[in-house]
Design a protein around this motif. Structure first.
Motif, PDB file in Angstrom:
ATOM      1  N   TRP A   1       0.846  -1.192   0.000  1.00  0.00           N
ATOM      2  CA  TRP A   1       0.000   0.000   0.000  1.00  0.00           C
ATOM      3  C   TRP A   1       0.879   1.238   0.000  1.00  0.00           C
ATOM      4  CZ3 TRP A   1      -5.366  -0.097  -0.045  1.00  0.00           C
ATOM      5  CH2 TRP A   1      -5.959  -1.345   0.185  1.00  0.00           C
ATOM      6  N   ARG A   2       0.460   2.229  -0.741  1.00  0.00           N
ATOM      7  CA  ARG A   2       1.095   3.557  -0.692  1.00  0.00           C
ATOM      8  C   ARG A   2       0.147   4.467   0.072  1.00  0.00           C
ATOM      9  NH1 ARG A   2       1.116   8.530  -3.323  1.00  0.00           N
ATOM     10  NH2 ARG A   2       3.178   9.438  -3.723  1.00  0.00           N
ATOM     11  N   VAL A   3       0.530   4.811   1.269  1.00  0.00           N
ATOM     12  CA  VAL A   3      -0.333   5.539   2.188  1.00  0.00           C
ATOM     13  C   VAL A   3       0.180   6.968   2.350  1.00  0.00           C
ATOM     14  CG1 VAL A   3      -1.236   5.635   4.548  1.00  0.00           C
ATOM     15  CG2 VAL A   3      -0.862   3.410   3.429  1.00  0.00           C
ATOM     16  N   VAL A   4      -0.700   7.928   2.175  1.00  0.00           N
ATOM     17  CA  VAL A   4      -0.377   9.335   2.435  1.00  0.00           C
ATOM     18  C   VAL A   4      -1.204   9.778   3.636  1.00  0.00           C
ATOM     19  CG1 VAL A   4      -0.410  11.680   1.521  1.00  0.00           C
ATOM     20  CG2 VAL A   4       0.147   9.765   0.014  1.00  0.00           C
ATOM     21  N   THR A   5      -0.519  10.266   4.662  1.00  0.00           N
ATOM     22  CA  THR A   5      -1.210  10.615   5.898  1.00  0.00           C
ATOM     23  C   THR A   5      -0.503  11.779   6.581  1.00  0.00           C
ATOM     24  OG1 THR A   5      -2.106   9.699   7.967  1.00  0.00           O
ATOM     25  CG2 THR A   5       0.120   9.015   7.337  1.00  0.00           C
ATOM     26  N   LEU A   6      -1.021  12.189   7.700  1.00  0.00           N
ATOM     27  CA  LEU A   6      -0.369  13.215   8.515  1.00  0.00           C
ATOM     28  C   LEU A   6       0.913  12.627   9.102  1.00  0.00           C
ATOM     29  CD1 LEU A   6      -3.514  14.465  10.473  1.00  0.00           C
ATOM     30  CD2 LEU A   6      -2.396  15.621   8.557  1.00  0.00           C
ATOM     31  N   PRO A   7       2.043  13.306   8.977  1.00  0.00           N
ATOM     32  CA  PRO A   7       3.269  12.769   9.576  1.00  0.00           C
ATOM     33  C   PRO A   7       3.126  12.446  11.057  1.00  0.00           C
ATOM     34  CG  PRO A   7       3.801  14.563   8.094  1.00  0.00           C
ATOM     35  CD  PRO A   7       2.303  14.538   8.202  1.00  0.00           C
ATOM     36  N   THR A   8       2.348  13.238  11.776  1.00  0.00           N
ATOM     37  CA  THR A   8       2.167  12.988  13.206  1.00  0.00           C
ATOM     38  C   THR A   8       1.350  11.729  13.476  1.00  0.00           C
ATOM     39  OG1 THR A   8       0.300  14.531  13.134  1.00  0.00           O
ATOM     40  CG2 THR A   8       2.416  15.392  13.908  1.00  0.00           C
ATOM     41  N   ALA A   9       0.647  11.222  12.476  1.00  0.00           N
ATOM     42  CA  ALA A   9      -0.168  10.015  12.651  1.00  0.00           C
ATOM     43  C   ALA A   9       0.510   8.770  12.108  1.00  0.00           C
ATOM     44  CB  ALA A   9      -1.525  10.202  11.955  1.00  0.00           C
ATOM     45  N   ALA A  10       1.684   8.923  11.508  1.00  0.00           N
ATOM     46  CA  ALA A  10       2.302   7.839  10.750  1.00  0.00           C
ATOM     47  C   ALA A  10       2.573   6.594  11.583  1.00  0.00           C
ATOM     48  CB  ALA A  10       3.602   8.331  10.101  1.00  0.00           C
ATOM     49  N   ALA A  11       3.120   6.756  12.782  1.00  0.00           N
ATOM     50  CA  ALA A  11       3.432   5.588  13.609  1.00  0.00           C
ATOM     51  C   ALA A  11       2.167   4.858  14.030  1.00  0.00           C
ATOM     52  CB  ALA A  11       4.239   6.021  14.834  1.00  0.00           C
ATOM     53  N   GLU A  12       1.136   5.611  14.401  1.00  0.00           N
ATOM     54  CA  GLU A  12      -0.115   4.984  14.828  1.00  0.00           C
ATOM     55  C   GLU A  12      -0.793   4.260  13.672  1.00  0.00           C
ATOM     56  OE1 GLU A  12      -4.588   6.170  16.376  1.00  0.00           O
ATOM     57  OE2 GLU A  12      -3.065   7.736  16.183  1.00  0.00           O
ATOM     58  N   VAL A  13      -0.740   4.835  12.475  1.00  0.00           N
ATOM     59  CA  VAL A  13      -1.356   4.197  11.309  1.00  0.00           C
ATOM     60  C   VAL A  13      -0.761   2.819  11.085  1.00  0.00           C
ATOM     61  CG1 VAL A  13      -1.438   4.293   8.780  1.00  0.00           C
ATOM     62  CG2 VAL A  13      -2.092   6.292  10.123  1.00  0.00           C
TER      63      VAL A  13
ATOM     64  N   ARG B   1      -1.715   0.252  13.859  1.00  0.00           N
ATOM     65  CA  ARG B   1      -3.097  -0.233  13.793  1.00  0.00           C
ATOM     66  C   ARG B   1      -3.312  -1.200  12.637  1.00  0.00           C
ATOM     67  NH1 ARG B   1      -7.583   4.336  14.424  1.00  0.00           N
ATOM     68  NH2 ARG B   1      -8.806   2.455  13.985  1.00  0.00           N
ATOM     69  N   ILE B   2      -2.706  -0.917  11.486  1.00  0.00           N
ATOM     70  CA  ILE B   2      -2.909  -1.786  10.323  1.00  0.00           C
ATOM     71  C   ILE B   2      -2.054  -3.033  10.417  1.00  0.00           C
ATOM     72  CG2 ILE B   2      -2.722  -1.953   7.803  1.00  0.00           C
ATOM     73  CD1 ILE B   2      -3.180   1.082   7.697  1.00  0.00           C
ATOM     74  N   GLY B   3      -0.834  -2.886  10.911  1.00  0.00           N
ATOM     75  CA  GLY B   3       0.113  -3.990  10.964  1.00  0.00           C
ATOM     76  C   GLY B   3       0.937  -4.051   9.699  1.00  0.00           C
ATOM     77  N   GLY B   4       2.003  -4.814   9.740  1.00  0.00           N
ATOM     78  CA  GLY B   4       2.870  -4.963   8.589  1.00  0.00           C
ATOM     79  C   GLY B   4       4.189  -4.236   8.777  1.00  0.00           C
ATOM     80  N   GLU B   5       4.965  -4.195   7.708  1.00  0.00           N
ATOM     81  CA  GLU B   5       6.278  -3.562   7.734  1.00  0.00           C
ATOM     82  C   GLU B   5       6.248  -2.295   6.889  1.00  0.00           C
ATOM     83  OE1 GLU B   5      10.912  -4.474   6.446  1.00  0.00           O
ATOM     84  OE2 GLU B   5       9.534  -6.140   6.848  1.00  0.00           O
ATOM     85  N   ALA B   6       6.849  -1.233   7.399  1.00  0.00           N
ATOM     86  CA  ALA B   6       6.740   0.062   6.740  1.00  0.00           C
ATOM     87  C   ALA B   6       8.094   0.619   6.342  1.00  0.00           C
ATOM     88  CB  ALA B   6       6.041   1.064   7.661  1.00  0.00           C
ATOM     89  N   LEU B   7       8.067   1.351   5.235  1.00  0.00           N
ATOM     90  CA  LEU B   7       9.131   2.279   4.874  1.00  0.00           C
ATOM     91  C   LEU B   7       8.474   3.649   4.855  1.00  0.00           C
ATOM     92  CD1 LEU B   7      11.740   1.976   1.994  1.00  0.00           C
ATOM     93  CD2 LEU B   7      10.565   4.115   2.479  1.00  0.00           C
ATOM     94  N   TRP B   8       8.940   4.524   5.751  1.00  0.00           N
ATOM     95  CA  TRP B   8       8.371   5.863   5.850  1.00  0.00           C
ATOM     96  C   TRP B   8       9.229   6.852   5.065  1.00  0.00           C
ATOM     97  CZ3 TRP B   8       8.540   2.813  10.352  1.00  0.00           C
ATOM     98  CH2 TRP B   8       7.322   2.579  11.007  1.00  0.00           C
ATOM     99  N   ASP B   9       8.589   7.707   4.281  1.00  0.00           N
ATOM    100  CA  ASP B   9       9.280   8.768   3.564  1.00  0.00           C
ATOM    101  C   ASP B   9       8.562  10.083   3.884  1.00  0.00           C
ATOM    102  OD1 ASP B   9      11.084  10.039   1.909  1.00  0.00           O
ATOM    103  OD2 ASP B   9      10.502   8.974   0.080  1.00  0.00           O
ATOM    104  N   TRP B  10       9.121  11.190   3.378  1.00  0.00           N
ATOM    105  CA  TRP B  10       8.526  12.514   3.581  1.00  0.00           C
ATOM    106  C   TRP B  10       8.257  12.795   5.060  1.00  0.00           C
ATOM    107  CZ3 TRP B  10       4.100  12.213  -0.634  1.00  0.00           C
ATOM    108  CH2 TRP B  10       4.688  11.933  -1.879  1.00  0.00           C
TER     109      TRP B  10
ATOM    110  N   TRP C   1       5.125   3.460   2.652  1.00  0.00           N
ATOM    111  CA  TRP C   1       5.043   2.254   1.825  1.00  0.00           C
ATOM    112  C   TRP C   1       4.870   1.101   2.802  1.00  0.00           C
ATOM    113  CZ3 TRP C   1       4.785   2.550  -3.392  1.00  0.00           C
ATOM    114  CH2 TRP C   1       5.256   3.717  -3.996  1.00  0.00           C
ATOM    115  N   LEU C   2       3.719   0.428   2.738  1.00  0.00           N
ATOM    116  CA  LEU C   2       3.360  -0.556   3.758  1.00  0.00           C
ATOM    117  C   LEU C   2       3.192  -1.937   3.136  1.00  0.00           C
ATOM    118  CD1 LEU C   2       2.591  -1.035   6.725  1.00  0.00           C
ATOM    119  CD2 LEU C   2       0.213  -0.560   6.087  1.00  0.00           C
ATOM    120  N   LEU C   3       3.968  -2.883   3.621  1.00  0.00           N
ATOM    121  CA  LEU C   3       3.840  -4.288   3.233  1.00  0.00           C
ATOM    122  C   LEU C   3       2.966  -4.978   4.270  1.00  0.00           C
ATOM    123  CD1 LEU C   3       4.833  -6.639   1.339  1.00  0.00           C
ATOM    124  CD2 LEU C   3       6.644  -7.006   3.027  1.00  0.00           C
TER     125      LEU C   3
END
Length: 360
Positions: free
Chosen positions: A268-280, A283-292, A298-300
């Motif tokens: 998944w390519r997720v665009v969200t508030l940077p302040t919410a990124a860790a919580e997102v 909650r969803i689960g998986g492995e993330a690469l955070w940019d911006w 980028w969520l696996l």
């Protein structure tokens, strides 16, 4: 179909009695578009390049690698750092500059330099009736009515088939360095990125993966050295420094989502508030690469997480299913946005033949 000129393309679109699937190199197509393949790779070549004016005019089917090679010869580059998604999508092919602009493909430097859309100065395209449309110009100081250039960037071929784009480019920096911050959990590591981006030290990349927070600075050597010292003092923690080509390699991996390539699951390519990124991600689960700085994730994840993704992002972001089989690829549009999009499609492609189903 593979027209070799704008006139051939216009004739092909005007005479088509069935849907057309517009394709550059096929390296970043998403969605469920159907139709006869219409390739733009035959409309290729650099039209005009003025290094002193930082402007480039190029036909849409030109390979991205060719564009980057021409610019590198003058120590210039595309500031928006377009990603290569072939690895994450499991595809081959040759990325084209038209495909880059049509997808508004933008990498880590977007936090500093803006997106592909922001670099676009002018565009030529053939609409769904076969009419050639030109908008914008070939220089940076240009105002010519409706800004269709920005509209076409990110439209994914549903409004018209691009034949030429004009872009502003950027000089390559003298030096590049990346702070690698270790020893922080995800919330603290992302807060570190936000602090760097909120500083006056002109950060050009802020990403996190595999337990590491990466902060990039570029520019004149003296300026880079000064900003590195100030940022080390700002972020604290365990910091090491990577410079030159080693730094560039780190950011190519972020740009192209290398840590998630070749692994099972949905991406998944997720665009969200940077302040919410860790919580997102929690909650969803998986492995993330955070940019911006956390604004792009980028969520696996395990297959079938679409409902959880939508519920988690309600009111604070949106997600695109980049790789996976379940559910819609693109997020649903608000009713007023959907009405606006429908009006634009009716104007530019009244027969609905271009990339039909792409956004559905």
């Amino acid at each position: 179909m593979r027209p070799s000129s704008e006139a051939e393309l216009a004739d092909a679109v005007a005479g088509s009695m069935r849907p057309l699937l517009v394709r550059g190199g096929g390296t970043r197509t998403l969605g469920h578009a159907v139709g006869e393949v219409l390739e733009t790779g035959g409309i290729s070549g650099v039209e005009l390049y003025e290094p002193g004016a930082l402007t480039l005019v190029v036909r849409a089917g030109t390979p991205l690698a060719e564009v980057e090679g021409v610019l590198a010869g003058e120590r210039q580059r595309l500031a928006f750092e377009p990603p290569d998604l072939r690895g994450i999508l499991g595809r081959e092919g040759v990325s084209t500059i038209g495909g880059v602009v049509a997808a508004n493909a933008s990498g880590p430097r977007r936090v500093q330099a803006g997106a592909a859309r922001d670099a676009a100065l002018g565009v030529r395209f053939v609409d769904g009736t076969g009419t050639m449309v030109r908008n914008g110009g070939r220089v940076m100081k240009n105002v010519t009515g409706y800004d269709l250039v920005k509209l076409m960037a990110g439209s994914r071929g549903v409004l018209g088939v691009m034949t030429e784009v004009s872009l502003k480019v950027q000089a390559m920096p003298e030096a590049e360095a990346t702070l690698v911050v270790e020893g922080l959990d995800d919330p603290a590591g992302l807060a570190c990125l936000r602090a760097a981006l909120g500083s006056p030290f002109d950060v050009s990349g802020a990403a996190r993966h595999s337990g590491l927070s990466l902060i990039r600075v570029e520019g004149m050597a003296g300026s880079v050295a000064y900003r590195v010292r100030r940022l080390i003092a700002l972020v604290g923690g365990e910091v090491s420094l990577v410079e030159g080509e080693s730094s560039a390699a780190l950011w190519r991996a972020v740009r192209d989502v290398v840590p998630l390539q070749g692994r099972p699951g949905e991406v998944w390519r997720v665009v969200t508030l940077p302040t919410a990124a860790a919580e997102v991600v929690a909650r969803i689960g998986g492995e993330a690469l955070w940019d911006w700085g956390g604004g792009l994730i980028w969520l696996l994840a395990e297959p079938g997480r679409g409902a959880e993704v939508a519920a988690t992002l309600a009111g604070r972001g949106h997600a695109t299913l980049v790789r996976g089989q379940g559910g819609p690829v693109f997020p649903p549009e608000a009713p007023e946005v959907a009405a606006l999009v429908a009006g634009l499609k009716a104007k530019f492609d009244p027969r609905g033949i271009l990339n039909r189903g792409m956004m559905g």
